[in-house]
Design a protein around this motif. Sequence first.
Motif, PDB file in Angstrom:
ATOM      1  N   LEU A  61    -140.614 -35.227  32.625  1.00 24.54           N
ATOM      2  CA  LEU A  61    -140.576 -35.997  31.380  1.00 24.54           C
ATOM      3  C   LEU A  61    -139.250 -36.730  31.218  1.00 24.54           C
ATOM      4  CD1 LEU A  61    -142.289 -33.513  28.884  1.00 24.54           C
ATOM      5  CD2 LEU A  61    -143.243 -35.621  29.831  1.00 24.54           C
ATOM      6  N   VAL A  62    -138.145 -36.028  31.495  1.00 27.06           N
ATOM      7  CA  VAL A  62    -136.825 -36.658  31.377  1.00 27.06           C
ATOM      8  C   VAL A  62    -136.711 -37.816  32.357  1.00 27.06           C
ATOM      9  CG1 VAL A  62    -134.345 -36.320  31.734  1.00 27.06           C
ATOM     10  CG2 VAL A  62    -135.672 -34.600  30.498  1.00 27.06           C
ATOM     11  N   PHE A  63    -137.148 -37.590  33.599  1.00 27.40           N
ATOM     12  CA  PHE A  63    -137.055 -38.648  34.611  1.00 27.40           C
ATOM     13  C   PHE A  63    -137.918 -39.851  34.232  1.00 27.40           C
ATOM     14  CE2 PHE A  63    -138.579 -40.743  38.472  1.00 27.40           C
ATOM     15  CZ  PHE A  63    -137.371 -41.077  39.073  1.00 27.40           C
ATOM     16  N   LEU A  66    -137.407 -43.923  34.640  1.00 30.93           N
ATOM     17  CA  LEU A  66    -138.460 -44.735  35.241  1.00 30.93           C
ATOM     18  C   LEU A  66    -139.031 -45.768  34.270  1.00 30.93           C
ATOM     19  CD1 LEU A  66    -140.156 -45.217  37.751  1.00 30.93           C
ATOM     20  CD2 LEU A  66    -141.780 -43.512  36.923  1.00 30.93           C
ATOM     21  N   VAL A  67    -139.421 -45.337  33.072  1.00 31.00           N
ATOM     22  CA  VAL A  67    -140.046 -46.263  32.111  1.00 31.00           C
ATOM     23  C   VAL A  67    -139.084 -47.377  31.679  1.00 31.00           C
ATOM     24  CG1 VAL A  67    -141.017 -46.471  29.783  1.00 31.00           C
ATOM     25  CG2 VAL A  67    -141.804 -44.651  31.313  1.00 31.00           C
ATOM     26  N   MET A  71    -137.515 -43.500  25.994  1.00 32.12           N
ATOM     27  CA  MET A  71    -136.943 -42.444  25.159  1.00 32.12           C
ATOM     28  C   MET A  71    -135.421 -42.370  25.277  1.00 32.12           C
ATOM     29  SD  MET A  71    -139.534 -41.036  23.637  1.00 32.12           S
ATOM     30  CE  MET A  71    -141.324 -40.944  23.773  1.00 32.12           C
ATOM     31  N   LEU A  72    -134.792 -43.494  25.565  1.00 33.42           N
ATOM     32  CA  LEU A  72    -133.342 -43.481  25.717  1.00 33.42           C
ATOM     33  C   LEU A  72    -132.648 -43.075  24.423  1.00 33.42           C
ATOM     34  CD1 LEU A  72    -132.780 -46.722  27.829  1.00 33.42           C
ATOM     35  CD2 LEU A  72    -132.502 -44.361  28.588  1.00 33.42           C
ATOM     36  N   GLU A  73    -133.165 -43.551  23.295  1.00 34.53           N
ATOM     37  CA  GLU A  73    -132.557 -43.200  22.010  1.00 34.53           C
ATOM     38  C   GLU A  73    -132.655 -41.700  21.744  1.00 34.53           C
ATOM     39  OE1 GLU A  73    -134.983 -45.300  22.470  1.00 34.53           O
ATOM     40  OE2 GLU A  73    -134.467 -47.306  21.749  1.00 34.53           O
TER      41      GLU A  73
END
Length: 208
Positions: free
Chosen positions: A102-104, A109-110, A149-151
């Motif tokens: 999920l983190v990756f 990636l996204v 999900m960077l934020e």
Amino acid sequence: MDKITDTEHLIACNECDLLLERPVILDSQKAKCPRCGSTLISARHNSIERTLALSIAGMILIFPANLFPLLTFELMGRTQSQTIFSSAMGFYYDGLWPLAVLVFMFTILVPACKLLLLFWVSFSLQFSIRLPARRFALRSYQHLDEWGMLEVYLVGVLVSVIKLVSMATLVPGIGIFCLGALILVTTMSSSMLDTDLFWHKIAEADHD
């Protein structure tokens, strides 16, 4: 072909499906649906040029944001640096592979795919180059736009800092500044993207 050309001058409201003739609006103007009042078109000034510039800036920033240390921990003479990639690998080595995936995916990636897709479409439109799969690229970007999900990751880092600041010495690294800049760039690129203009330009180019 006449039917296709005619439909280019029509637009459907996303909320109530009212079919209207495409309004001609200037930069920074909005067109609203006469039935439900929702926004049909919201024009952005120099959307293609700005989107292209921001996507290039994002692709440059994504490498240091992911590979350079976000924070360096100093505790009892021991020093440890943390990057986004190393945090994903840390979860994997600890047996938490679903969390590592999920983190990756959502922090590396996204966001990278979003920037690459945005660059592909905006570069094609800016320089009038018929690159393949432009429709697929823009559609994919719109699907992925809400999955970065960077934020959330940055909020998690800040929470960790608050919890650890009394236990260890924390030194911010260049990665955290690049991450902040990357979040700003990706947010601006989403707000600058005029999807109606992009789709309209692609349709015009494909029918020439």
